[in-house]
Structure formats: C-alpha cells, structure tokens
Design an enzyme around this catalytic site. Structure first.
Site, PDB file in Angstrom:
ATOM      1  N   LYS A  34       0.829  -1.197   0.000  1.00  9.76           N
ATOM      2  CA  LYS A  34       0.000   0.000   0.000  1.00  9.76           C
ATOM      3  C   LYS A  34       0.872   1.260   0.000  1.00  9.76           C
ATOM      4  CE  LYS A  34      -3.635  -0.088   2.712  1.00  9.76           C
ATOM      5  NZ  LYS A  34      -4.958  -0.035   2.107  1.00  9.76           N
ATOM      6  N   ARG A 104      -3.563   2.567   8.553  1.00  3.70           N
ATOM      7  CA  ARG A 104      -3.802   1.263   7.919  1.00  3.70           C
ATOM      8  C   ARG A 104      -2.535   0.433   7.831  1.00  3.70           C
ATOM      9  NH1 ARG A 104      -8.337   1.909   3.916  1.00  3.70           N
ATOM     10  NH2 ARG A 104      -8.891   4.081   4.029  1.00  3.70           N
ATOM     11  N   GLY A 113      -7.721  -7.927   4.396  1.00  2.00           N
ATOM     12  CA  GLY A 113      -8.555  -7.960   5.596  1.00  2.00           C
ATOM     13  C   GLY A 113      -7.945  -8.655   6.800  1.00  2.00           C
ATOM     14  N   MET A 115      -5.293  -7.788   8.614  1.00  2.00           N
ATOM     15  CA  MET A 115      -4.769  -6.908   9.667  1.00  2.00           C
ATOM     16  C   MET A 115      -5.751  -5.765   9.903  1.00  2.00           C
ATOM     17  SD  MET A 115      -0.729  -6.996   8.911  1.00  2.00           S
ATOM     18  CE  MET A 115      -0.879  -6.829   7.163  1.00  2.00           C
ATOM     19  N   ARG A 354      -2.445  -1.513  -6.566  1.00  2.00           N
ATOM     20  CA  ARG A 354      -1.494  -2.630  -6.482  1.00  2.00           C
ATOM     21  C   ARG A 354      -1.816  -3.602  -7.605  1.00  2.00           C
ATOM     22  NH1 ARG A 354      -4.603  -5.181  -1.257  1.00  2.00           N
ATOM     23  NH2 ARG A 354      -6.511  -5.426  -2.420  1.00  2.00           N
ATOM     24  N   HIS A 476     -14.748  -9.667   0.565  1.00  2.00           N
ATOM     25  CA  HIS A 476     -13.720 -10.545   1.114  1.00  2.00           C
ATOM     26  C   HIS A 476     -13.806 -11.937   0.502  1.00  2.00           C
ATOM     27  CE1 HIS A 476     -12.125 -13.360   4.139  1.00  2.00           C
ATOM     28  NE2 HIS A 476     -11.191 -12.447   4.239  1.00  2.00           N
ATOM     29  N   SER A 800      18.564 -40.676 -11.862  1.00  2.00           N
ATOM     30  CA  SER A 800      17.276 -40.027 -11.663  1.00  2.00           C
ATOM     31  C   SER A 800      17.047 -39.948 -10.155  1.00  2.00           C
ATOM     32  CB  SER A 800      16.169 -40.830 -12.332  1.00  2.00           C
ATOM     33  OG  SER A 800      14.937 -40.201 -12.080  1.00  2.00           O
ATOM     34  N   CYS A 867      12.600 -37.824 -10.494  1.00  3.82           N
ATOM     35  CA  CYS A 867      11.299 -38.444 -10.731  1.00  3.82           C
ATOM     36  C   CYS A 867      10.486 -38.606  -9.462  1.00  3.82           C
ATOM     37  CB  CYS A 867      11.459 -39.787 -11.445  1.00  3.82           C
ATOM     38  SG  CYS A 867      12.316 -41.012 -10.459  1.00  3.82           S
ATOM     39  N   TYR A 887      16.173 -33.079 -17.065  1.00  9.81           N
ATOM     40  CA  TYR A 887      14.702 -33.109 -17.069  1.00  9.81           C
ATOM     41  C   TYR A 887      14.138 -33.231 -15.667  1.00  9.81           C
ATOM     42  CZ  TYR A 887      15.105 -38.139 -16.239  1.00  9.81           C
ATOM     43  OH  TYR A 887      15.412 -39.353 -15.690  1.00  9.81           O
TER      44      TYR A 887
HETATM   45  C1  PEP Z   1      11.235 -41.899  -5.169  1.00 15.30           C
HETATM   46  O1  PEP Z   1      11.598 -42.543  -4.202  1.00 15.30           O
HETATM   47  O2  PEP Z   1      11.338 -40.675  -5.253  1.00 15.30           O
HETATM   48  C2  PEP Z   1      10.595 -42.572  -6.304  1.00 15.30           C
HETATM   49  C3  PEP Z   1      10.279 -41.908  -7.383  1.00 15.30           C
HETATM   50  O3  PEP Z   1      10.279 -43.867  -6.137  1.00 15.30           O
HETATM   51  P1  PEP Z   1       9.002 -44.409  -5.348  1.00 15.30           P
HETATM   52  O4  PEP Z   1       8.163 -43.221  -5.029  1.00 15.30           O
HETATM   53  O5  PEP Z   1       8.320 -45.356  -6.258  1.00 15.30           O
HETATM   54  O6  PEP Z   1       9.630 -45.050  -4.165  1.00 15.30           O
END
Ligand code: PEP
Ligand code: MG
Length: 924
Positions: A34, A104, A113, A115, A354, A476, A800, A867, A887
C-alpha cells in the site's frame, strides 16, 4: 555509497503528498504494497491525500524489542504529521479545523482484511464540534465519531469478540438504539441518536476495559499505530501467511494518511475497481462503488455495491477521471491494477493501487493480451503466471446435459455473482469450523455464509466452493476465494440464512446443513443437488477432442503461453506414467518422455496378481521362473503399448522396487481364494507370509536388493522391455528405452544389475535379429548413493533422483507415517514446508548437488533428472534448473505446470550461459 545504503536502511518514516513522495513503487519491502503504491501514485501526479508510511523495519524492531519503537521514531512521525497539516491546511487535534487520519496496515504482499485499520482518527469531544462547524453536517460528524470509537474499541482495545457466535458489544448497542427508535437502517438514525451512541460506546469501553476512551489525538495515534503493527501477529494473519508462504520476518508497514470522506452526502462515495476483469481477464474496466459510504462498507460486503458503469450516470466527471486513472496506472505499471478510490464532495481521491489478484483464467488472458497489446514481453508474461494458476484452467466444469436437466427440473435455487470460475458440488456447511472438520473427514463441502470475514480463512481453504448472500465481486469472499482458486459465488441475495437452525431458505426452498448443492462459479448459478462435473475446455480440446481449438479462447490462450514457455525453458519435462492411457494424457499436456514407469503397478492388473503371488510364494528358483514365464508376455504387452504411444520419446522403466509382501494377500478370505487358485495350501501361504514379514520394509528387501537376490525377476523384466522395444522398432518406431535400477546404495549393486541387463539385452537382440539403443542407469534415492555418485557414475549412464525416498532416508522420516506429526512441525515453525512436497534445499538438495557434481566429474555425458513427487513442484523445478538437470518428471496433470515453472526458472536466472545451452542439446 555504503553510507547512503545504511542511512536508507535506518529511515523509518516516508512522506507523500503534494505530487512528491520520499518513496516509490519499487520499495515494497520497506513501504509495503500500500505504501509503495501511494508513493508511486503521488509521484505520477494522481490525486492522493497526503500522509506518511512508517516502514516495515519498525515492525521488525517492534517485535524484536518487546513491542517498543526505535529511538527517534516519535520525532520523525511528528515531523511528517506537520508536513501533512501544512499540505491540508488543517491541524491535528485542532478544534476549529481538525485534521483527521486513517491508520492502515500494508505488508509487502497483500493480505486482504487480515490486519487492522482505523479511520477518522483525531476525533474527540472537542474536534468533533470543529468537524460539525466545517462540514455543517452534524449527522456526518457524529457518525464519523461513533465509527471511530467503535473501531478504536474493536482494534486498539481489543473488544471485538473472537468466538464466532459472540456479538460485538458496539453492534449490540447500535441494534438496541435502532429498535428504540423504530428504524431499520443505520442511515435512519439522527444526529442526536448518534451523539447518544458516542456516549454509550464510551461507557461500554469504560465498563469492559476499565479505561477511558482517549481524548488526546496523539495518544489515539500511537494506540492505533501499535495496534496495526500488533495485528501482524494476530491469529488470522499468521494463518494467512502460512497458507501463502509469507515469511513472518517481513512485517507490515503502517500508513497514516489524511482522511477523505465518502460518506459526506450524495456527491460523495467510495469504490474499488480493477483495470480489467479479475475473474475472466476481459479488457474492460471493472469495479463497484457505493455513494455516501466509507471504504470499509464496500470491502466488508455489508451493502451490495453498484457496478462501476453506473457512476457514469451519477457523476460523469468523476467517472471520466477514473477512466483516465485506469489508463495511466495500467500504462505505468504495465499490469492489471486494482484500485481504491473515494469521492469527497465531487472530488476524486486515490487511496490504493497494487497488482490485482486474479483467477488463473484472468492471469493467463491478461498476460497473453498484454503481449499482443505490446505492453509486456513474452518473457514477462511467463514471469507473471504462477505455475499453479494453470490448475484453474484444467479444473472441471459441470456436465452440460446434467446441468440442463437440473435446470429443467426447477433445481436452480438462485443466481449470484460469478466471482471464482469452475464447478463445485458438495454438502452445505454454514460455518468455517464445520467446513474444516467435514473436509477433514473427506467430505466435499460448500461453505455458505451471509458474508465471509478473515476469521473464515481456514474454512474457505478447506471448502470446495464458497457461496455468500452479500457482498460484491470485491468482497472478502470474492477476493480470497479467487486467490485460493476456489469456485466462488457471492452476493446471492436470495439466500435467507438461519445460522442457529443451520439451514437456509432460498426462494421458498429449504436447504439444510449436509444437503448437496452445486455452484457454478463461471455463471453464478446455485443449484440444488449434485451435478457431475466434466473436464475443462483445455482438456476437452487436448484429450477428449470434443472441442476444437477454434471454439475455445481459453485453450488458445493456454496454447500460446505454453508455446512461449517451451521456447524459453531449458529443462525437459517428462512424466511418471505406467499405462498407455496415462502416457496419452501426458503427451497431450506436452510430456517429452517418461521419467518413471513403475513396473510394480502393472502387476496388479487383471489376473496377473495371481502369477505374481505364485512367483513370490515359490520356494525354488525353478518355481519362480515358472510363474515369471506367465508374467513375461503380459509385461511385454504393457511395454509394447507404452512404446507405441511414446514413439521416439525416451522411456525410463524401473525394475521392481517395493518389498514383495506388498503383493501378498492379507485377509483370511483373500488367502483362501489364492490358495484354491494357485494350488498352494493355506498353511503354506501363512508360512511364507511369516517368512516375508519385515519390521522395516522400506529399508528392507526391496529395490535392487530384490533383483540381486532373485536375478530371475530382473531377467524377466529386462526381457519384456527389450523384446517390446525390438518389436515396436520393427513397426518403424525409433524407441528409446532406459532401464533404471532402484535403491542403489553401493556401486557393486549397480554393477551386478547392469551386467544382468546387458546380458539379457544381448540375448534378445540375437534372438530377434534387431537391436535398439538403450541406457542403463540408476535412481539416486539413498544418501550413500549421492555421496559415492562418482563411483556409481562409472557404471550408470543416467541418474534419476528419487526424492521421495531420498527425503525419507535423509531425514530418517517415514514417508508413510510423517503426516501424523509433520503438521505440528509446521505449526511450531520447526519446518516451514513439507519436505515431501518441496525439496529441502539445504539437506536433501545438498545431496542432489553433491551427487550431480560427483557424477558429472567422472561421466561428462551423465544424464541427470528427477522423478520423485517433487518433480512437479515449481520451487523444486527451479532448483533442478539451477543444478542444470536434463529433465524433471511429474504426474501427467502437472506437466503443463512443470513446463511453465521450468520456463520461469530460466527467465529468472536469465540462463543463457553457453554451458547451459550446450547441455540442452543432449538433454532429455
Ligand atoms: C522416489 O523414491 O522418489 C521414487 C520416485 O520412487 P518411489 O516413489 O516409487 O519409491
Ligand atoms: Mg523410491
């Protein structure tokens, strides 16, 4: 240079007014949102009532020093106050021509809202007479005075009740007075009624708090400043910060500003506006106002305001001025703004601007439109969309057939304002606590309130949809609901809610707590009963193909944004999928490969679980091989299906990972059925179950340890993968299998499995007369693997990061059990975030960094990805970008979010280093 910085840091008060401000729009950290907006608007010549901002540093000091102020602050405040007096030609506390102030809050990130605010400060028994004389409006003066006493009592003297059913003492007095006078509305009370209320309010303060309402304006000012700073630590502000990851260390600023009055008669008013539509993003001025009202009336949703276009009729001059302000602000900020204004006796004043909160739909439309309008660049557009906002676009809508049936059957209860798009069906609850409780036991709920208040924040968060009887698009409920991405319908005046009875009457129909309703946040319809939902427009175009891109502007905006994201990002985005249909979904969302195919999921399909169980129950290798031979063709078909869908994209398949007992039957009934199916006695099954029992299965016989002890399992799986790859390659598809060994902690484990994989692959190539390129790599999901990654990388062609297990084993925290106590850790600030959602960069992240560096030190071509579930989390994705991963891999529905997050990471680090570009060419 250094000196000027430290002098800047030590500054506590920043003035604004008379077209000049000490601060500006870039100083949010010190001035809050503000304060920096007021400074910037002053600097660009917009009509802002003068005032000053006490910086967030003071808030930090206040809480670090037992709620006291830094030395010298008082003098600076007095100095700034004198400057305001000079500009306004009024004096604070003067009985002839008193300066009145608003006080304010204003944090760096808006917390609507949460504070406190105090208006009309400076009034007392003597200055109120000055106000009467100046305005010649006794009713107005005493109305302002009684409002001030009430706010002061509520906020500074903490008389506002905290329990949901308690009545505000001032409101109770007001109600009594109205009854006594036989009037319905506040507005019908006369000046002398209000004068009496002032006396009654003061008496109430004395009797409940044992102190007198302070007549001294300076005491009032410091009381208000302390209360506003103090409100940074109130329960709801803390809850809000938790929800939105706002650090407590930021603090709030306090804005003290000359009052302007929207309640001085019919040529006065107040309103809130958005430079574009915050729900849909349409490029149209959007706002609401009330004549003869104070600002709080609009935001609090007490009276339903009028659409801004009606201001054109009521006051064309001010409306025209507001349109010019709209244009000035958008051009200046190059973003959609929200603004608050007050009209005092025909004069327009700006009280706030804002960057406006918006739905995911609006965010994307506005960003894409602004690129087309030449206001911002594509990169800026990417930076403006929070990846999770894409979720709004993927959210379900009602099945249109079912909805038509419901409407034909007279189930439409009412229509309100369409504040938060999407479709929600659930059971009605009438208060926030119930919403939390019901949602906690797995119910879908719609929170129905007359209006919401900041106390309802947890309930709003727990609910699937929010429905209110009062308030406009800027109430709100609308603001907070939109920000949370909730389906939200507000201002539905037909709802006649009876809280004590937990029911509502809507146009003659009775709806009780627990009854199902459906709300359409895109149209504002409220419908009795459940209605099935169906996929969003984007999904209809991409997946169901029931809609063409040409007929969905939402899809076209999505596609444009995604094409920019793909142009900027360096990280590839893969998906975790183990079935062809999941792969199709992921590809439609832009997945560039599979980062994790968990083969164990395939073991549960059809009647193959019997063969799996037969394999596990076998005592001998030959027994196991017999059962595995039954599984082989099924696994091969699974992989054929996946390779066909994935085509030339890389597909990482992981060998069996979970402990074997997960596949076995547990109940007596299941055991009996299995016994008769595979011809193994019940006793034998029990015996084997006992043998397989582990005290700590997650650290037991699982992962690569299975394939090492039972090599025939890995052999079968590799054969299935490679045979499938060869056969799909024969169909003309250039497949790229990547075989991944789980839970490796020692290089010798990987060596063992790698040898096995390569032997089997070679055999299959000879047998089938065709070969495919494939990689062998490993998951890094144990600390030892990360610490010895150089040894492991001498064998592995890719890493991975399995961050689910890596988090579990680094923290020594069971991923299956931690939920029970982790919440307590967040409440106690022991952990800020759930480490199973967002990578703990200092611990787990450090292992990822060490592992990656060590791995690359021996294998320059090592491909590195992630992963674990974290692969779909924007903050983790940014971290992976920084580590220059090839990736990230996430669930199909998070793929668009990951693409955008990857682009934002690139845009943020301006990542154009040559090293990065070279790596991208072999990434993926
Ligand atoms: C992990 O452990 O991050 C993984 C991808 O394998 P899982 O979740 O199958 O154990
Ligand atoms: Mg794992």
């Amino acid at each position: 240079m250094k000196r000027s910085v430290s002098r800047k840091q030590a500054r506590y008060v920043y003035s604004f007014g008379g077209r000049k401000a000490d601060g500006n729009g870039t100083m949010k950290e010190i001035l809050g949102g503000k304060g920096s907006g007021l400074a910037e608007m002053t600097n660009i010549g917009l009509p802002v009532p003068p005032g000053f901002t006490i910086s967030t540093n003071v808030c930090t000091h206040y809480f670090e020093h037992d709620r006291s102020y830094p030395k010298g602050l008082e003098a600076k405040v007095v100095q700034a106050l004198r400057a305001v007096e000079k500009l306004q030609k009024k004096k604070f506390g003067d009985r002839g021509n008193p300066l009145l102030l608003s006080v304010r809050s204003g944090a760096r990130s808006s917390m609507p809202g949460m504070m406190d605010t105090i208006l009309n400060l400076g009034l007392n028994d003597s200055t109120v007479e000055g106000l009467v004389a100046r305005t010649r409006n006794e009713r107005f003066a005493y109305d302002s005075y009684r409002r001030f006493i009430q706010m002061y009592g509520d906020v500074v003297l903490r008389m506002k009740p905290s329990a949901k059913d308690d009545v505000n003492p001032f409101e109770a007095i007001m109600e009594r007075k109205k009854k006594e006078r036989g009037v319905e509305h506040d507005i019908d009370l006369t000046a002398s009624d209000l004068r009496e209320l002032v006396g009654l309010f003061k008496r109430e303060i004395r009797s409940t708090r044992g102190v007198d309402f302070p007549e001294d304006p300076v005491e009032q000012l410091w009381g208000a400043i302390g209360a506003v700073f103090g409100s940074w630590m109130n329960e709801r502000a803390i809850a809000y910060r938790k929800l939105y990851d706002i650090p407590g260390s930021w603090g709030t600023a306090v804005n003290v500003q000359s009052m302007v009055f929207g309640n001085m008669g019919d040529d006065s008013g107040t309103g809130v506006a958005f430079t574009r539509n915050p729900a849909t993003g349409e490029n149209a001025f959007y706002g609401e106002f009330l004549m003869n009202a104070q600002g709080e009336d609009v935001v609090a949703g007490i009276r339903t305001p009028l659409p801004i276009e009606q201001l054109r009729e009521k006051n064309p001059k001010v409306y025209g001025q507001l349109l010019r302000v709209r244009q000035t602000l958008e051009r200046h900020y190059r973003d959609m703004q929200d603004l608050e204004f007050t009209i005092q006796e025909g004069m327009l004043y700006m009280l706030q601007t804002r960057a406006a909160k918006r739905t995911g739909f609006a965010a994307i439309r506005i960003a894409v439109d602004m690129v087309d309008e030449g206001l911002i660049s594509e990169k800026e557009a990417i930076g403006r969309i929070e990846p999770d906002q894409l979720n709004h676009l993927l959210r379900p809508v009602f099945d249109s057939d079912q909805k038509s049936v419901a409407l034909r059957n007279d189930r439409l209860l009412a229509k309100g304002l369409n504040a938060g798009p999407g479709a929600a069906t659930g059971k009605v609850v009438f208060n926030a606590a119930d919403a939390v409780q019901w949602a906690g036991r797995g119910e879908k709920v719609i929170l129905v309130r007359v209006e919401t208040s900041p106390e309802d924040i947890k309930g709003m968060s727990a609910a699937d949809g929010i429905l209110t009887a009062r308030g406009g698009m800027t109430s709100h409920a609308a603001l907070v609901g939109r920000q949370m991405g909730k389906v939200c319908v507000v201002g539905c005046g037909a709802l006649n809610i009876d809280y004590p009875r937990r029911s509502m009457n809507v146009n003659g129909k009775q709806v009780r707590e627990g009854d199902a309703i459906s709300i359409d946040g895109t149209t504002g319809e409220v419908i009795l009963g459940e209605i099935e939902t169906r996929p969003s427009e984007v999904l209809q175009v991409l997946l169901a193909k029931t809609l063409s891109p040409a007929s969905s502007s939402v899809y076209r905006q999505y596609a444009k944004l995604m094409s920019w994201a793909d142009r900027f990002r360096r990280l590839r985005v893969r998906t975790n999928a183990d079935q062809p249909d999941q792969c199709e979904v992921a590809i439609a969302f832009g997945a560039e490969g599979i980062g994790l195919c968990r083969t164990e999921h395939m073991f549960f399909g059809g009647d193959r679980i019997d063969a799996v169980r037969e394999m596990i129950l076998a005592d001998t290798e030959s027994g196991r091989r017999k059962a595995l031979a039954k599984l082989l063709p099924m696994q091969r078909e699974d992989f054929v299906g996946i390779f066909r869908v994935m085509k030339d994209r890389p597909v990482t398949v992981r060998t069996l990972d979970p402990p074997l007992h997960e596949f076995l039957p547990h109940t007596e009934k299941e055991i009996e059925v299995l016994s008769s199916r595979i011809g193994v006695s019940v006793e034998k099954i029990h015996q084997r179950l006992n043998q397989l029992h582990e005290f700590n299965p997650m650290l037991g016989h699982r992962g690569c340890r299975l394939g090492i002890v039972f090599p025939e399992i890995t052999e079968m799986q590799v054969r299935a993968i490679i045979e499938a790859a060869c056969s799909v390659k024969k169909e003309g598809v250039n497949v790229h299998p990547e075989i991944m060994i789980p839970l490796v902690g020692h290089v010798n484990e990987l060596k063992n499995q790698d040898r096995l994989v390569r032997t089997v692959a070679k055999q299959v190539f000879v047998e089938s007369g065709i070969s495919v390129d494939y990689l062998v790599g490993t998951m890094i999901e144990l600390p030892r693997a990360a610490l010895t990654a150089d040894e492991i990388a001498s064998v592995a062609e890719f890493f991975s990061y399995g961050t689910n297990d890596l988090t579990q084993t680094t923290f020594g925290l069971s991923r299956d059990d931690a939920g029970v106590f982790l919440q307590k850790y967040f409440d106690m600030n022991i952990l800020e975030r759930d480490p199973f959602q967002t990578i703990d960069r200092e611990g787990v992240g450090l292992l990822m960094k060490i592992g990656t560096e060590k791995g690359r030190s021996v294998n320059k071509k090592l491909k590195v990805g992630i992963c674990g579930e974290h692969g779909g989390d924007p903050s983790t994705i940014e971290f992976c970008h920084q580590l220059d991963f090839a990736y990230v891999s996430c669930s199909p529905f998070r793929v668009p979010i990951a693409r955008l997050a990857a682009a934002r990471a690139m845009v943020r680090d301006n990542g154009t280093s040559r090293k990065a570009r070279t790596r991208r060419s072999r990434a993926g």
